[in-house]
Design an enzyme around this catalytic site. Structure first.
Site, PDB file in Angstrom:
ATOM      1  CG  ASP A 102      -2.295   0.394   1.012  1.00 15.67           C
ATOM      2  OD1 ASP A 102      -2.502   1.507   0.498  1.00 15.67           O
ATOM      3  OD2 ASP A 102      -3.198  -0.399   1.321  1.00 15.67           O
ATOM      4  CG  ASP A 204      -4.865   5.521   0.982  1.00 17.23           C
ATOM      5  OD1 ASP A 204      -5.768   4.672   1.044  1.00 17.23           O
ATOM      6  OD2 ASP A 204      -4.827   6.536   1.704  1.00 17.23           O
ATOM      7  CD  GLU A 258      -9.061   4.376  -1.725  1.00 19.23           C
ATOM      8  OE1 GLU A 258      -9.957   3.951  -0.999  1.00 19.23           O
ATOM      9  OE2 GLU A 258      -8.214   5.192  -1.336  1.00 19.23           O
ATOM     10  CG  HIS A 333      -9.058  -1.705   4.065  1.00 17.95           C
ATOM     11  ND1 HIS A 333      -8.828  -1.768   2.708  1.00 17.95           N
ATOM     12  CD2 HIS A 333      -8.707  -0.453   4.445  1.00 17.95           C
ATOM     13  CE1 HIS A 333      -8.350  -0.607   2.293  1.00 17.95           C
ATOM     14  NE2 HIS A 333      -8.266   0.206   3.318  1.00 17.95           N
ATOM     15  CG  ASP A 334     -11.552   1.711   3.300  1.00 20.89           C
ATOM     16  OD1 ASP A 334     -11.092   1.667   4.452  1.00 20.89           O
ATOM     17  OD2 ASP A 334     -10.940   2.208   2.334  1.00 20.89           O
TER      18      ASP A 334
END
Ligand code: TEU
Length: 564
Positions: A102, A204, A258, A333-334
């Site tokens: 990430d 991210d 993302e 994970h969100d």
């Protein structure tokens, strides 16, 4: 349509995302760690996946579980050491698995050395690494923040009598990409990890890095559609092209950004091969289907419609039909768990809907991303009390709601379906205490349904388990290149029970049938030209209708046929 797309390993690979905090604890502190992932490498390999994406493992004070990084070149103490990381990387390579890290560089932690320096004085050499607004200019124009207790992205700092910008929590100040020194720092740290041998980055909120640094006032009509004021800033593509030139182009790696706020019209700007930016990105159209868009994560009152679900995937497939490449995901994970959100986690329909959704991801064009636990059908935990939550997003919004005298019961009801903690409960390994995740008190509660068959060990032994269906379907994707590269054609667009499509490459054609219904249904394809079908896979018994072009589907049944 003929096959025009270039073959690439990251198009053919299947990604498995690991949230390290919740995967496997080996030190007995209730938190997952790198040694835990190492312990489970053979399991991961046995799934048939090819690429591992790790959520952030860098040094961090954990205000937002690692998305607030205080040292980009070191491992979070709770997760282990750099030696553990090297061992993990070697273990992955031995098994021919790739590793994607990430990259969180829209912001750093406020405990990062750069920020510690930056806030010291207005003429500190690091001052311009962040976005500062001197107070003599007045109060800065309103900007909304994801995780701020007051929803305010500007935080006043006394030392220099200025405000700094933080689109996420107060401990996540936004880095100022407009400063070439910041960009150089980022490229250097990327090089550091590439030299170690990592195979790529998930980036991210990459669409947030370029901002309008005049911070214009929000228009009067502003009503929470904050994305345009954060994402797709004027220099975004200039920076991505520079990053590609300076770093990415030198390695055989994959990138997936993302990208909240990026729609189909802007998609190719990121991934058209000729522009030399990224390989793929995550869009949010599906994640926004059943919730209100904007500043909060509220589930919509009306149930989502299958025809809309199909529309989203069909239009995104079309964008990448000749250039670029898509990504496919149903949770991470969100976002809440796949089977609870898009399927049906009741006892009756859990098995079929979990495997149906796996069949969907694995039979669409675009690289499929699975999230740990999805292979065994893990579900939302639906906490009752605020004290059970750990996510800064839920906790701060709760405080805000309380301050504003809002309806806390309604808030908690919403979080049962919306909170990020639904997706963060520990991996369910076996039937021992805490499902084998830890010998201590886990940092977040384990879902009790590990005792009812939702655990890897029990499913390992059962040939017909969700886990073993997943493995089988993974192999089917690998053995049928048409499911990867073939063109996609939507059938029965308006049908609200069944999602049906064909995948075609040269002379090979498959028909995918996915029931999203709790009832039996029959679908017909009189207009398609075929004389025989061959069953490739099904998650339930096949019922013969007696007519070649008519198919009966059980609730949440998934079948793939080759059309001959
Ligand atoms: O998430 C960005 C983010 O906030 C979106 O997922 C958001 O939920 C969506 O755009 C709302 O429409 C990333 C990470 O994935 C997340 O875990 C971090 O908390 C966040 O950035 C900050 O780094």
């Amino acid at each position: 349509m003929q096959h025009t797309l270039q073959r690439e390993w990251w198009k053919e690979g299947i990604v498995y995302q690991i949230y390290p905090r919740s995967f496997q604890d080996t030190t007995g502190n209730g938190v997952g760690d790198l040694q835990g992932i190492i312990r489970r490498l053979d399991y991961i390999k046995s799934l048939g996946v090819d690429i591992i994406w790790l959520n952030p493992v860098y040094q961090s004070p954990n205000d937002d579980n690692g998305y607030d990084i205080s040292d980009y070149r070191n491992i979070m103490s709770e997760f282990g050491t750099m030696a553990d990381f090297d061992e993990l990387l070697a273990g992955l390579k031995e098994r021919d698995l790739k590793l994607v890290m990430d990259l969180v560089v829209n912001h750093s932690s406020d405990e990062h050395y750069w920020f510690q320096e930056s806030k010291k004085s207005r003429n500190n050499p690091y001052r311009d690494y962040y976005h500062w607004w001197p107070s003599e200019k007045g109060t800065p124009p309103k900007r909304w923040s994801f995780f701020d207790e007051e929803s305010n992205a500007w935080k006043y700092d006394e030392t220099t009598d200025s405000y700094y910008l933080h689109c996420f929590s107060v401990k996540q100040p936004d880095l100022k990409w407009e400063n070439p020194k910041v960009r150089k720092e980022v490229y250097n740290l990327m090089e550091f990890w590439f030299k170690k041998g990592v195979d790529g980055f998930r980036m991210d909120v990459i669409s947030f890095i370029s901002k309008d640094i005049n911070y214009p006032e929000l228009p009067e009509s502003y009503n929470g559609e904050f994305i345009p004021f954060y994402s797709n800033g004027p220099k975004l593509h200039e920076y991505l092209q520079e990053m590609n030139r300076e770093v990415l182009s030198k390695y055989d790696i994959m990138t997936v950004g993302e990208a909240p706020g990026v729609d189909v019209n802007r998609a190719l700007e990121f991934v058209d091969e000729e522009r030399k930016e990224l390989n793929m990105f995550f869009h949010f159209d599906l994640m926004n289907l059943d919730r209100t868009e904007g500043e909060t994560f509220e589930m919509a009152k009306e149930p989502w419609k299958l025809s809309e679900f199909k529309k989203i995937h069909s239009k995104w497939d079309e964008v990448f039909s000749e250039k670029g490449w898509g990504s496919m995901f149903l949770n991470n994970h969100d976002f809440p768990r796949t089977v609870s959100r898009w399927g049906n986690d009741s006892r009756t329909h859990w098995y079929n809907s979990a495997t149906m959704l796996q069949t969907f991801l694995l039979s669409m064009r675009g690289t499929p991303f699975f999230y740990y636990g999805e292979e065994i059908g893990m579900t939302n935990i639906k906490f009752e009390h605020i004290s059970e939550y750990k996510d800064i997003n839920t906790l701060n919004r709760y405080k805000l709601e309380k301050q504003n005298g809002g309806d806390l019961i309604a808030f908690l009801q919403n979080e049962k379906h919306a909170s990020r903690d639904n997706a963060r409960t520990p991996m369910q390994w076996d039937t021992s205490a805490n499902s084998g995740f830890t010998t201590a008190k886990p940092w977040l509660k384990v879902n009790e349904n590990f005792k009812e068959g939702i655990n890897a060990a029990s499913q390992e032994e059962d040939k017909t388990s969700v886990l073993n269906f997943f493995r089988k379907m993974v192999q089917i994707r690998k053995n049928h290149k048409t499911l990867i590269y073939g063109s996609y054609n939507l059938e029965l667009a308006e049908n609200e029970q069944v999602y049906a499509y064909t995948r075609t490459l040269n002379h090979e054609r498959y028909l995918v049938l996915l029931s999203f219904s709790t009832k039996k249904t029959v679908v017909a394809f009189e207009h398609l030209d075929f004389t025989k079908v061959e069953l490739i896979i099904s998650n339930d018994d096949i019922y013969k209708t007696g007519r070649l072009k008519h198919f009966e589907l059980m609730p949440y049944q998934a079948t793939i046929y080759q059309l001959l």
